[in-house]
Design a protein around this motif. Structure first.
Motif, PDB file in Angstrom:
ATOM      1  N   SER A   1       0.935  -1.313   0.122  1.00  0.00           N
ATOM      2  CA  SER A   1      -0.034   0.016  -0.070  1.00  0.00           C
ATOM      3  C   SER A   1       0.859   1.176   0.053  1.00  0.00           C
ATOM      4  CB  SER A   1      -0.866  -0.006   1.097  1.00  0.00           C
ATOM      5  OG  SER A   1      -0.138  -0.233   2.326  1.00  0.00           O
ATOM      6  N   ILE A   2       0.116   2.354   0.075  1.00  0.00           N
ATOM      7  CA  ILE A   2       1.039   3.805  -0.063  1.00  0.00           C
ATOM      8  C   ILE A   2       1.862   3.721   1.356  1.00  0.00           C
ATOM      9  CG2 ILE A   2       0.570   6.109  -0.060  1.00  0.00           C
ATOM     10  CD1 ILE A   2      -1.650   6.055  -1.678  1.00  0.00           C
ATOM     11  N   GLU A   3       1.275   3.122   2.582  1.00  0.00           N
ATOM     12  CA  GLU A   3       1.759   3.269   3.733  1.00  0.00           C
ATOM     13  C   GLU A   3       2.912   2.380   3.897  1.00  0.00           C
ATOM     14  OE1 GLU A   3       0.372   2.760   8.408  1.00  0.00           O
ATOM     15  OE2 GLU A   3      -1.053   2.168   6.914  1.00  0.00           O
ATOM     16  N   THR A   4       2.892   1.388   3.070  1.00  0.00           N
ATOM     17  CA  THR A   4       3.912   0.510   2.929  1.00  0.00           C
ATOM     18  C   THR A   4       5.161   1.316   2.206  1.00  0.00           C
ATOM     19  OG1 THR A   4       2.442  -1.336   2.743  1.00  0.00           O
ATOM     20  CG2 THR A   4       4.779  -1.651   2.348  1.00  0.00           C
ATOM     21  N   ILE A   5       4.993   1.992   1.191  1.00  0.00           N
ATOM     22  CA  ILE A   5       6.271   2.707   0.658  1.00  0.00           C
ATOM     23  C   ILE A   5       6.685   3.885   1.722  1.00  0.00           C
ATOM     24  CG2 ILE A   5       6.662   4.247  -1.544  1.00  0.00           C
ATOM     25  CD1 ILE A   5       4.503   2.726  -2.928  1.00  0.00           C
ATOM     26  N   ASP A   6       5.677   4.484   2.508  1.00  0.00           N
ATOM     27  CA  ASP A   6       6.262   5.535   3.320  1.00  0.00           C
ATOM     28  C   ASP A   6       7.046   4.860   4.325  1.00  0.00           C
ATOM     29  OD1 ASP A   6       4.756   7.296   1.805  1.00  0.00           O
ATOM     30  OD2 ASP A   6       2.847   7.259   3.094  1.00  0.00           O
ATOM     31  N   TYR A   7       6.621   3.525   4.908  1.00  0.00           N
ATOM     32  CA  TYR A   7       7.223   2.998   6.101  1.00  0.00           C
ATOM     33  C   TYR A   7       8.910   2.707   5.494  1.00  0.00           C
ATOM     34  CZ  TYR A   7       4.144   2.602   9.906  1.00  0.00           C
ATOM     35  OH  TYR A   7       3.392   2.655  11.201  1.00  0.00           O
ATOM     36  N   SER A   8       8.818   2.259   4.122  1.00  0.00           N
ATOM     37  CA  SER A   8      10.186   1.767   3.688  1.00  0.00           C
ATOM     38  C   SER A   8      11.225   2.564   3.338  1.00  0.00           C
ATOM     39  CB  SER A   8       9.942   1.243   2.206  1.00  0.00           C
ATOM     40  OG  SER A   8       9.567   2.102   1.298  1.00  0.00           O
ATOM     41  N   ILE A   9      10.713   4.182   3.225  1.00  0.00           N
ATOM     42  CA  ILE A   9      11.768   5.248   3.186  1.00  0.00           C
ATOM     43  C   ILE A   9      12.224   5.611   4.561  1.00  0.00           C
ATOM     44  CG2 ILE A   9      10.201   6.873   2.832  1.00  0.00           C
ATOM     45  CD1 ILE A   9      12.264   8.276   0.872  1.00  0.00           C
ATOM     46  N   VAL A  10      11.115   5.687   5.362  1.00  0.00           N
ATOM     47  CA  VAL A  10      11.322   5.985   6.844  1.00  0.00           C
ATOM     48  C   VAL A  10      12.561   5.236   7.505  1.00  0.00           C
ATOM     49  CG1 VAL A  10      10.566   6.478   9.041  1.00  0.00           C
ATOM     50  CG2 VAL A  10       9.411   7.389   7.012  1.00  0.00           C
ATOM     51  N   GLU A  11      12.131   3.898   7.258  1.00  0.00           N
ATOM     52  CA  GLU A  11      13.045   2.786   7.828  1.00  0.00           C
ATOM     53  C   GLU A  11      14.431   2.826   7.198  1.00  0.00           C
ATOM     54  OE1 GLU A  11      11.589  -1.138   7.250  1.00  0.00           O
ATOM     55  OE2 GLU A  11      10.113  -0.841   8.887  1.00  0.00           O
ATOM     56  N   TRP A  12      14.595   3.219   5.995  1.00  0.00           N
ATOM     57  CA  TRP A  12      15.805   3.424   5.372  1.00  0.00           C
ATOM     58  C   TRP A  12      16.740   4.554   5.772  1.00  0.00           C
ATOM     59  CZ3 TRP A  12      17.469   7.502   2.080  1.00  0.00           C
ATOM     60  CH2 TRP A  12      18.987   7.284   1.395  1.00  0.00           C
ATOM     61  N   LEU A  13      15.903   5.506   6.322  1.00  0.00           N
ATOM     62  CA  LEU A  13      16.657   6.556   6.905  1.00  0.00           C
ATOM     63  C   LEU A  13      17.141   6.268   8.419  1.00  0.00           C
ATOM     64  CD1 LEU A  13      14.585   9.939   5.972  1.00  0.00           C
ATOM     65  CD2 LEU A  13      16.960   9.477   5.275  1.00  0.00           C
ATOM     66  N   LYS A  14      16.253   5.704   9.263  1.00  0.00           N
ATOM     67  CA  LYS A  14      16.445   5.326  10.636  1.00  0.00           C
ATOM     68  C   LYS A  14      17.328   4.319  10.655  1.00  0.00           C
ATOM     69  CE  LYS A  14      12.207   6.917  12.506  1.00  0.00           C
ATOM     70  NZ  LYS A  14      11.038   6.840  13.262  1.00  0.00           N
ATOM     71  N   GLU A  15      17.197   3.138   9.903  1.00  0.00           N
ATOM     72  CA  GLU A  15      17.943   1.987  10.078  1.00  0.00           C
ATOM     73  C   GLU A  15      19.154   1.875   9.351  1.00  0.00           C
ATOM     74  OE1 GLU A  15      15.437  -1.308  10.284  1.00  0.00           O
ATOM     75  OE2 GLU A  15      13.912  -0.257  11.712  1.00  0.00           O
ATOM     76  N   ASP A  16      18.930   2.049   8.039  1.00  0.00           N
ATOM     77  CA  ASP A  16      20.053   2.047   7.113  1.00  0.00           C
ATOM     78  C   ASP A  16      21.399   2.872   7.148  1.00  0.00           C
ATOM     79  OD1 ASP A  16      18.523  -0.218   6.253  1.00  0.00           O
ATOM     80  OD2 ASP A  16      18.254   0.217   4.348  1.00  0.00           O
ATOM     81  N   LEU A  17      20.773   4.298   7.170  1.00  0.00           N
ATOM     82  CA  LEU A  17      21.784   5.308   6.924  1.00  0.00           C
ATOM     83  C   LEU A  17      22.015   5.487   8.692  1.00  0.00           C
ATOM     84  CD1 LEU A  17      20.329   8.069   4.557  1.00  0.00           C
ATOM     85  CD2 LEU A  17      22.084   6.185   4.311  1.00  0.00           C
ATOM     86  N   ASP A  18      21.055   5.651   9.458  1.00  0.00           N
ATOM     87  CA  ASP A  18      21.380   5.746  10.945  1.00  0.00           C
ATOM     88  C   ASP A  18      22.397   6.822  11.371  1.00  0.00           C
ATOM     89  OD1 ASP A  18      21.259   5.229  13.571  1.00  0.00           O
ATOM     90  OD2 ASP A  18      23.051   3.496  13.549  1.00  0.00           O
ATOM     91  N   LEU A  19      21.867   8.117  10.798  1.00  0.00           N
ATOM     92  CA  LEU A  19      22.674   9.231  10.863  1.00  0.00           C
ATOM     93  C   LEU A  19      23.076   9.706  12.174  1.00  0.00           C
ATOM     94  CD1 LEU A  19      21.546  11.325   7.655  1.00  0.00           C
ATOM     95  CD2 LEU A  19      23.297   9.521   7.824  1.00  0.00           C
ATOM     96  N   SER A  20      24.289  10.277  12.629  1.00  0.00           N
ATOM     97  CA  SER A  20      24.632  10.828  13.730  1.00  0.00           C
ATOM     98  C   SER A  20      25.615  11.835  13.631  1.00  0.00           C
ATOM     99  CB  SER A  20      25.370   9.896  14.742  1.00  0.00           C
ATOM    100  OG  SER A  20      24.449   8.691  14.902  1.00  0.00           O
ATOM    101  N   ALA A  21      25.482  12.807  14.517  1.00  0.00           N
ATOM    102  CA  ALA A  21      26.426  14.263  14.330  1.00  0.00           C
ATOM    103  C   ALA A  21      26.981  14.548  15.746  1.00  0.00           C
ATOM    104  CB  ALA A  21      25.690  15.211  13.670  1.00  0.00           C
ATOM    105  N   ARG A  22      27.967  15.551  15.763  1.00  0.00           N
ATOM    106  CA  ARG A  22      28.519  15.902  16.905  1.00  0.00           C
ATOM    107  C   ARG A  22      27.739  17.194  17.453  1.00  0.00           C
ATOM    108  NH1 ARG A  22      33.118  14.381  13.880  1.00  0.00           N
ATOM    109  NH2 ARG A  22      34.310  12.889  15.118  1.00  0.00           N
ATOM    110  N   THR A  23      27.295  17.169  18.684  1.00  0.00           N
ATOM    111  CA  THR A  23      26.523  18.275  19.165  1.00  0.00           C
ATOM    112  C   THR A  23      27.182  18.475  20.471  1.00  0.00           C
ATOM    113  OG1 THR A  23      25.067  16.867  20.375  1.00  0.00           O
ATOM    114  CG2 THR A  23      24.325  17.344  18.279  1.00  0.00           C
ATOM    115  N   ASN A  24      26.646  19.592  21.088  1.00  0.00           N
ATOM    116  CA  ASN A  24      27.074  20.213  22.578  1.00  0.00           C
ATOM    117  C   ASN A  24      26.936  18.963  23.500  1.00  0.00           C
ATOM    118  OD1 ASN A  24      27.524  22.674  21.356  1.00  0.00           O
ATOM    119  ND2 ASN A  24      25.453  23.459  22.000  1.00  0.00           N
TER     120      ASN A  24
END
Length: 294
Positions: free
Chosen positions: A28-51
């Motif tokens: 469904s459309i929701e399945t496609i939305d979940y796929s790109i969100v999971e790609w950002l959160k789990e595959d890329l798993d981005l972090s940065a230096r903060t205070n």
């Protein structure tokens, strides 16, 4: 990664079929939305230096309601109620059903009901052993007039009455879904660290694959990264670096979602024998035996 709850798979009711035997869930459309969100959160798993040190960057789906978001995740805002940067948000901006951009399933098929709706595609077949065995036993039994008065079962013959169970699902309908990813940070170094994976993860090409519930969606990253910074302004507002990344996903829909009046998975069996009933008349002869005449 598969979820714990498979209610969305829309399997037939009162069926003993296992999900692992099907290997195909509703898309469904929701399945496609979940796929790109999971790609950002789990595959890329981005972090940065903060205070606060090396911290994982939160990913938000669009802009959540302020009252709900404050209660749901208090750590994402500071004492003044403003978002803590860096931050990544994703939003679905456009959806197009372009017949010129199809996936691997090119042809269109109509329903056998001749109601103008889309047809179905076969994804699996298997032989129904018990029913096929019954036809084989009946067909391989020789009558007594061929066996000296004895009925011989399991006589070796070729059985052509094979019952095959076919598993079908609706044909996939391809759509192009566009997403906009916004990366916001306070420092240039944070922005450099967050943008680099979007460029280097795919190598020399700008495409990658999204995965969700056994489905694969092909995604394309736009070659242009739009920057919108206010670091050159000498105003009193807080310094902010913003980068916009556009991603186009070639997805597909299987079924019509919750409003679909047809089952996603359908099991059908072929015909191996057609029999027509005949009416008969029971009569008694002179010797007291009953005979049936058609």
């Amino acid at each position: 990664m598969l979820p714990d709850n498979f209610d969305f798979a829309m399997l037939p009711k009162n069926s003993d079929i296992k999900l692992s035997e099907i290997g195909m869930l509703a898309s469904s459309i929701e399945t496609i939305d979940y796929s790109i969100v999971e790609w950002l959160k789990e595959d890329l798993d981005l972090s940065a230096r903060t205070n606060e040190g090396w911290r994982k960057v939160p990913v938000l789906w669009q802009a959540p309601e302020r009252a709900f978001q404050i209660k749901d995740d208090k750590d994402i805002r500071d004492s003044d109620g403003a978002f803590k940067l860096p931050l990544i948000s994703i939003e679905r901006t456009n959806m197009t059903k372009d017949p010129a951009r199809k996936g691997s399933f090119q042809a269109h098929t109509y329903s056998k009901d001749k109601n103008g709706r889309s047809g179905r595609m076969v994804i699996a077949k298997k032989i129904v052993q018990d029913k096929t065995r019954n036809f084989a036993v009946v067909g391989n039994t020789r009558k007594s007039n061929f066996t000296s008065g004895k009925t011989q079962r399991h006589y070796p013959r070729v059985n052509k009455k094979i019952v095959v169970q076919t598993l079908t699902i609706p044909i996939p309908v391809y759509i192009n879904v566009e997403y906009k990813i916004l990366i916001k940070s306070e420092y240039q170094q944070q922005m450099n660290d967050l943008v680099a994976p979007f460029i280097g993860r795919t190598g020399q090409i700008n495409s990658f694959v999204l995965r969700r519930n056994g489905h694969l969606y092909e995604a394309f990253i736009d070659q242009g990264f739009t920057h919108n910074n206010n670091s050159a302004n000498l105003n009193e507002e807080s310094r902010m670096y913003t980068t916009e990344i556009s991603i186009r996903v070639l997805g597909y829909l299987i079924g019509e979602g919750e409003n679909d009046d047809r089952p996603i998975v359908r099991f059908e069996e072929n015909f191996v024998e057609i029999m027509f009933p005949m009416e008969g008349i029971v009569s008694e002869d002179e010797e007291g035996f009953f005979n049936i005449t058609s």
